[in-house]
Design an enzyme around this catalytic site. Sequence first.
Site, PDB file in Angstrom:
ATOM      1  N   CYS A 142      -0.072 -24.718 -31.605  1.00  0.00           N
ATOM      2  CA  CYS A 142       0.270 -24.419 -33.226  1.00  0.00           C
ATOM      3  C   CYS A 142       0.049 -25.236 -34.125  1.00  0.00           C
ATOM      4  O   CYS A 142      -1.015 -25.813 -34.467  1.00  0.00           O
ATOM      5  CB  CYS A 142       1.621 -23.708 -32.882  1.00  0.00           C
ATOM      6  SG  CYS A 142       1.942 -22.572 -34.661  1.00  0.00           S
ATOM      7  N   HIS A 234       1.824 -19.612 -29.083  1.00  0.00           N
ATOM      8  CA  HIS A 234       2.942 -20.171 -28.431  1.00  0.00           C
ATOM      9  C   HIS A 234       3.132 -19.803 -27.110  1.00  0.00           C
ATOM     10  O   HIS A 234       4.109 -18.711 -26.573  1.00  0.00           O
ATOM     11  CB  HIS A 234       4.162 -19.819 -29.369  1.00  0.00           C
ATOM     12  CG  HIS A 234       4.393 -20.966 -30.517  1.00  0.00           C
ATOM     13  ND1 HIS A 234       4.668 -22.256 -30.323  1.00  0.00           N
ATOM     14  CD2 HIS A 234       4.199 -20.825 -31.708  1.00  0.00           C
ATOM     15  CE1 HIS A 234       4.816 -22.724 -31.516  1.00  0.00           C
ATOM     16  NE2 HIS A 234       4.355 -22.111 -32.475  1.00  0.00           N
ATOM     17  N   GLU A 236       4.061 -20.860 -24.498  1.00  0.00           N
ATOM     18  CA  GLU A 236       5.345 -21.231 -23.953  1.00  0.00           C
ATOM     19  C   GLU A 236       6.513 -20.692 -24.157  1.00  0.00           C
ATOM     20  O   GLU A 236       7.608 -20.924 -23.733  1.00  0.00           O
ATOM     21  CB  GLU A 236       5.484 -22.841 -24.375  1.00  0.00           C
ATOM     22  CG  GLU A 236       5.872 -23.466 -25.565  1.00  0.00           C
ATOM     23  CD  GLU A 236       5.049 -23.123 -26.960  1.00  0.00           C
ATOM     24  OE1 GLU A 236       5.548 -23.074 -27.857  1.00  0.00           O
ATOM     25  OE2 GLU A 236       3.866 -22.787 -26.484  1.00  0.00           O
TER      26      GLU A 236
END
EC number: 2.3.1.31
Length: 313
Positions: A142, A234, A236
């Site tokens: 990001c 993102h 994760e």
Amino acid sequence: MPIKIDKKLPAVDILSSENIFVMDDDRADHQDIRPLNILVLNLMPQKMVTETQILRHLANTPLQLTIDFLYMSSHQSKTTRAEHMETFYKTFDEVKNRYFDGLIITGAPVEHLPFEAVDYWEEFQRVIEWSKTHVFSTLHICWGAQAGLYARYGVDKHQMTRKLSGVYSQLADSSNLLFRGFDDEFYAPHSRHTEVLKEDIVNLTNLEILSYGEDMGLSVLASRDLREVYSFGHMEYDRDTLSKEYFRDLKAGKNPHIPENYFKNDDVHTTPALCWSSAAALFFSNWVNYAVYQETPFDWESPENDVSFFAYL
């Protein structure tokens, strides 16, 4: 396979409850293999949440990893206890003379600032420059991806008309090792106010666009040798991360729009479907395996015995 982390790290209990294999120093040191050394520069405000998210995916790889966390000493965290930072994190001065097989640079909520106005920007630039000779592959996430492109190539970010927030379908270049095993399309969360435009990077012949979506633009770029990976989403994120961001911004009076393709029928009181976890696990596993493990020198202390690394420098 296990990840080797400090057994006192708060993430250990969470990961263990999810049947994720973690080990302490004593057990790891009795295994006659060299673990991969991964450094995580955690720039997110909720340090412990991000630690768990990153470690959860790294633990899915079939290799033993030793994880160290790095923080910017030129910035004081306002949301994480100093005791936690002192116990589990290292400064750049403490790691700059070491070599790492991989580096992960997280996002950061500083998109509204020019890069030079970020209080740790000079230190961040030193980390990027150091990584060119001390890290085999760096995964930028990001804002970390935007900042990495700016530091390395001078490519600036652009303000979007409104925040990009939601879970988006994107195409994957499955011919690239980072996306080996992926379907043609996959889903991933995105949460950002700025973007890097395709036209700003097409002339950078060292970089390839590996994932792109009509609704969110660039998703993943990488250098041809995979020593630099830039992920603008993102992957994760947990199931409820976008939800927490939405209600946080709502409480702050920012009038956020409902994250797209996330809540069923846009009903913010429903539990969001988790549709990106398997793709995220495969992405992190591919990065560790193909960008790091298959290429990194076995003996960093005797690099002259493995010249393949220096061929990239």
